[in-house]
Scaffold this active site. Sequence first.
Site, PDB file in Angstrom:
ATOM      1  N   TYR A   5       0.804  -1.231   0.000  1.00 29.09           N
ATOM      2  CA  TYR A   5       0.000   0.000   0.000  1.00 29.09           C
ATOM      3  C   TYR A   5       0.836   1.280   0.000  1.00 29.09           C
ATOM      4  CZ  TYR A   5      -4.382  -2.483   0.515  1.00 29.09           C
ATOM      5  OH  TYR A   5      -5.472  -3.288   0.277  1.00 29.09           O
ATOM      6  N   ASP A  25       9.702  -7.562  -4.217  1.00 28.46           N
ATOM      7  CA  ASP A  25       8.639  -8.107  -3.366  1.00 28.46           C
ATOM      8  C   ASP A  25       8.782  -9.621  -3.338  1.00 28.46           C
ATOM      9  OD1 ASP A  25       5.790  -6.708  -2.296  1.00 28.46           O
ATOM     10  OD2 ASP A  25       5.812  -8.900  -2.397  1.00 28.46           O
ATOM     11  N   THR A  77       4.655  -4.364   9.469  1.00 26.39           N
ATOM     12  CA  THR A  77       5.095  -4.688  10.841  1.00 26.39           C
ATOM     13  C   THR A  77       3.841  -5.046  11.645  1.00 26.39           C
ATOM     14  OG1 THR A  77       5.165  -2.284  11.149  1.00 26.39           O
ATOM     15  CG2 THR A  77       7.271  -3.423  11.068  1.00 26.39           C
ATOM     16  N   ARG A 144       3.143   8.670   6.238  1.00 29.95           N
ATOM     17  CA  ARG A 144       1.998   9.161   7.011  1.00 29.95           C
ATOM     18  C   ARG A 144       0.826   9.494   6.099  1.00 29.95           C
ATOM     19  NH1 ARG A 144       4.728  14.819   9.111  1.00 29.95           N
ATOM     20  NH2 ARG A 144       4.526  13.889  11.178  1.00 29.95           N
ATOM     21  N   LYS A 196       5.855   8.657  14.560  1.00 25.62           N
ATOM     22  CA  LYS A 196       4.820   7.922  13.819  1.00 25.62           C
ATOM     23  C   LYS A 196       3.813   7.280  14.775  1.00 25.62           C
ATOM     24  CE  LYS A 196       2.604   5.591  10.790  1.00 25.62           C
ATOM     25  NZ  LYS A 196       1.839   6.168   9.718  1.00 25.62           N
ATOM     26  N   ASN A 200      -0.527   8.330  15.320  1.00 29.34           N
ATOM     27  CA  ASN A 200      -1.684   7.438  15.267  1.00 29.34           C
ATOM     28  C   ASN A 200      -2.300   7.211  16.647  1.00 29.34           C
ATOM     29  OD1 ASN A 200      -1.622   7.322  12.545  1.00 29.34           O
ATOM     30  ND2 ASN A 200      -0.835   5.239  12.376  1.00 29.34           N
ATOM     31  N   CYS A 250      -3.623   0.599  10.835  1.00 26.38           N
ATOM     32  CA  CYS A 250      -2.662   1.571  11.376  1.00 26.38           C
ATOM     33  C   CYS A 250      -3.076   2.016  12.769  1.00 26.38           C
ATOM     34  CB  CYS A 250      -2.587   2.779  10.455  1.00 26.38           C
ATOM     35  SG  CYS A 250      -2.261   2.325   8.758  1.00 26.38           S
ATOM     36  N   PHE A 311     -13.803  -0.402   6.810  1.00 26.28           N
ATOM     37  CA  PHE A 311     -13.286   0.094   8.094  1.00 26.28           C
ATOM     38  C   PHE A 311     -13.488   1.591   8.277  1.00 26.28           C
ATOM     39  CE2 PHE A 311      -9.050   1.098   6.181  1.00 26.28           C
ATOM     40  CZ  PHE A 311      -8.705   2.262   6.874  1.00 26.28           C
ATOM     41  N   LYS A 312     -13.831   2.298   7.181  1.00 25.45           N
ATOM     42  CA  LYS A 312     -14.216   3.708   7.320  1.00 25.45           C
ATOM     43  C   LYS A 312     -15.039   4.119   6.095  1.00 25.45           C
ATOM     44  CE  LYS A 312      -9.999   5.990   5.633  1.00 25.45           C
ATOM     45  NZ  LYS A 312      -9.007   7.009   5.968  1.00 25.45           N
ATOM     46  N   ARG A 319     -10.072  -4.340   6.051  1.00 24.14           N
ATOM     47  CA  ARG A 319      -9.083  -4.838   7.019  1.00 24.14           C
ATOM     48  C   ARG A 319      -9.323  -4.265   8.415  1.00 24.14           C
ATOM     49  NH1 ARG A 319      -3.685  -3.487   4.157  1.00 24.14           N
ATOM     50  NH2 ARG A 319      -4.940  -1.683   3.638  1.00 24.14           N
TER      51      ARG A 319
HETATM   52  N1  SAJ Z   1     -12.540   7.233  12.926  1.00 25.74           N
HETATM   53  C1  SAJ Z   1     -13.564   7.521  13.849  1.00 25.74           C
HETATM   54  N2  SAJ Z   1     -13.811   8.814  14.155  1.00 25.74           N
HETATM   55  C2  SAJ Z   1     -13.130   9.859  13.575  1.00 25.74           C
HETATM   56  C3  SAJ Z   1     -12.097   9.563  12.645  1.00 25.74           C
HETATM   57  C4  SAJ Z   1     -11.822   8.238  12.339  1.00 25.74           C
HETATM   58  O1  SAJ Z   1     -14.206   6.606  14.404  1.00 25.74           O
HETATM   59  O2  SAJ Z   1     -13.450  11.006  13.895  1.00 25.74           O
HETATM   60  C5  SAJ Z   1     -12.244   5.823  12.605  1.00 25.74           C
HETATM   61  C6  SAJ Z   1     -12.452   5.455  11.137  1.00 25.74           C
HETATM   62  O3  SAJ Z   1     -13.813   5.149  10.875  1.00 25.74           O
HETATM   63  C7  SAJ Z   1     -11.537   4.257  10.999  1.00 25.74           C
HETATM   64  C8  SAJ Z   1     -10.375   4.599  11.950  1.00 25.74           C
HETATM   65  O4  SAJ Z   1     -10.864   5.611  12.810  1.00 25.74           O
HETATM   66  O5  SAJ Z   1     -12.176   3.073  11.457  1.00 25.74           O
HETATM   67  C9  SAJ Z   1      -9.102   5.075  11.251  1.00 25.74           C
HETATM   68  O6  SAJ Z   1      -9.420   5.963  10.174  1.00 25.74           O
HETATM   69  P1  SAJ Z   1      -8.596   7.290   9.863  1.00 25.74           P
HETATM   70  O7  SAJ Z   1      -9.221   7.945   8.697  1.00 25.74           O
HETATM   71  O8  SAJ Z   1      -8.502   8.107  11.097  1.00 25.74           O
HETATM   72  O9  SAJ Z   1      -7.109   6.801   9.561  1.00 25.74           O
HETATM   73  P2  SAJ Z   1      -6.426   5.669   8.606  1.00 25.74           P
HETATM   74  O10 SAJ Z   1      -6.235   4.429   9.431  1.00 25.74           O
HETATM   75  O11 SAJ Z   1      -7.099   5.527   7.299  1.00 25.74           O
HETATM   76  O12 SAJ Z   1      -4.978   6.374   8.351  1.00 25.74           O
HETATM   77  C10 SAJ Z   1      -4.193   6.755   9.472  1.00 25.74           C
HETATM   78  C11 SAJ Z   1      -3.758   8.228   9.288  1.00 25.74           C
HETATM   79  N3  SAJ Z   1      -3.186   8.732  10.547  1.00 25.74           N
HETATM   80  C12 SAJ Z   1      -3.615   9.868  11.135  1.00 25.74           C
HETATM   81  O13 SAJ Z   1      -4.543  10.518  10.695  1.00 25.74           O
HETATM   82  C13 SAJ Z   1      -2.894  10.297  12.368  1.00 25.74           C
HETATM   83  C14 SAJ Z   1      -2.734   8.324   8.161  1.00 25.74           C
HETATM   84  O14 SAJ Z   1      -2.239   9.651   8.059  1.00 25.74           O
HETATM   85  C15 SAJ Z   1      -1.569   7.342   8.413  1.00 25.74           C
HETATM   86  O15 SAJ Z   1      -0.596   7.389   7.368  1.00 25.74           O
HETATM   87  C16 SAJ Z   1      -2.160   5.953   8.435  1.00 25.74           C
HETATM   88  O16 SAJ Z   1      -3.060   5.891   9.562  1.00 25.74           O
HETATM   89  C17 SAJ Z   1      -0.992   4.958   8.597  1.00 25.74           C
HETATM   90  O17 SAJ Z   1      -0.605   4.356   7.578  1.00 25.74           O
HETATM   91  O18 SAJ Z   1      -0.445   4.846   9.697  1.00 25.74           O
END
Ligand code: SAJ
Length: 397
Positions: A5, A25, A77, A144, A196, A200, A250, A311-312, A319
Site C-alpha cells: 500500500y 517483493d 510490521t 503518514r 509515527k 496514530n 494503522c 473500516f471507514k 481490514r
Molecule cells: N474514525 C472515527 N472517528 C473519527 C475519525 C476516524 O471513528 O473522527 C475511525 C475510522 O472510521 C476508521 C479509523 O478511525 O475506522 C481510522 O481511520 P482514519 O481515517 O482516522 O485513519 P487511517 O487508518 O485511514 O490512516 C491513518 C492516518 N493517521 C492519522 O490521521 C494520524 C494516516 O495519516 C496514516 O498514514 C495511516 O493511519 C498509517 O498508515 O499509519
Amino acid sequence: MGLGYIGLPSAAIVASKRVSVHGFDVNAHVVETVNRGRIHIVEPGLAELVRESVSLGFFEASVTPAVADVHLIVVPTPFKGVHEPDISFVESATRTLLPLLKEGDTYIIESTSPVGTTEQMAALIFRERPELKGNIFIAYCPERVLPGNVLHELVHNDRVIGGFDEASTEKAKEFYRLFVKGELYGTNARTAEMCKLTENSSRDVQIAFANELSLICDKAGIDVWELIALANRHPRVNILQPGAGVGGHCIAVDPWFIVSDYPREARLIGTARDINNYKAFWCAEKIRSTMLEFELKHGRKPLVALMGLAFKPNIDDLRESPAKYITQKVMQSEQNNFLVVEPNIESHSVFKLTKYDEAYDRADIVAFLVGHDVFKTLDYREDAVVLDFAGVFKRVP
Ligand code: SAJ
C-alpha cells in the site's frame, strides 16, 4: 523493498521523476502484476502512474533485490503474541539486502516500527558487514499518508526524517527532496520512530474520547452528535466523531507498539485502545438487545439491515474493520433475518450482499455501521428502528 500500500505508490512516484526504480517483493504475483504495468491494490490514480512508469522503463519489479544507491524498507510490521510488534519482515528484508549494500548507500526504513528498530538494524548491518560502519547512511522516515489520498499526500505531506547520525539525516533528506513538496524535518531515528506511533495514538485517544461520550450519551438520553457539534463551538475544543469502533491496519495497531514496550507508562494510550475495541462489542450487543425487544413487542423475529462492512466511510477496505466484526458477531448464532450491505464492493466470500436501498426499505431494524456518503441520501424511516452508530442522520447545529 515491499510493493504494498505504501511501497508501490512510493516506487511509482520516484519513477515518475525519471529515476530508475527496482521494486522488490517476495510475492511473485505482485511482481508479475507490476511488470505488466498493472496494480494489485485499490488507490485512486495509482494504476495510471504505474502503467506510465513501467512503460517508460523507469520502474521494474523482481523477487530478487538489486544493487542500488538508495534502499527503502516498506514492509509490514504486524503483531505477534499479545499485541507485540513483529519486526521480522524488516529484519528479513534487511538480511536479503545485506550482500548488495555498498559504500555510500542510503538505507531508509519507512515501515511503522517500535522505538529502537533503526538502531537494531544498523547493528545487524555493521555486525555482518563491519567495513560499512561509517560508510553508509541509515535513517528512519515514517510514511503518514491517508489511504484513498495516497498520491497527493506522498508529495504534499511534511516528512519527519530521523538519521542514525546527522550525515544520514541530510543524505535521506536529499532523497526525499526528489519528490516531496512538503517540509522535511530532521531529527534522530528514535524520535522519528516514536513520532509515527504518536501521530496514530493521538488520533486513537481522541476517537476514544468521542466513543466514550457516545456510551455516556446513550445512557443519558442525549444526542451525542449534537452534543459534540455544540462543544466544538468552543474556540479551543475539537472533539472527533464517535463510530462503530476504530479499524484499519494503522490506528488500531500502532498504539500497541508503545503499550507493549512501555506498559507501565502508556496507560491512557492502552485504555483508549480498549475503549475503541469495546465500542464495536457494545454496538453488537445493542443490535442484539434491540432485536430481542422487537421480538417481545411484535411476536416475530425482526429483519435487520447491517449497513456497511468497510473500516471507514467511502472505501472498499475491510481490514480490521469494526463493521465486519459486528456483522460476524451478531450473525454468529443465526444467519437468517439479516441483510448485509457494502456498496463499495461487488461481492464477499462470506456474506451475501444486498443493495443498500433495498435493505434499508425492507428491514425492521437498520444498523448503520459505516457512514458511507450513499447512505446519507436515504430518507429517515420513522417506521423502522434506526441504530445510527455512524451518524448518518446527524443533524448538527
Ligand atoms: N474514525 C472515527 N472517528 C473519527 C475519525 C476516524 O471513528 O473522527 C475511525 C475510522 O472510521 C476508521 C479509523 O478511525 O475506522 C481510522 O481511520 P482514519 O481515517 O482516522 O485513519 P487511517 O487508518 O485511514 O490512516 C491513518 C492516518 N493517521 C492519522 O490521521 C494520524 C494516516 O495519516 C496514516 O498514514 C495511516 O493511519 C498509517 O498508515 O499509519
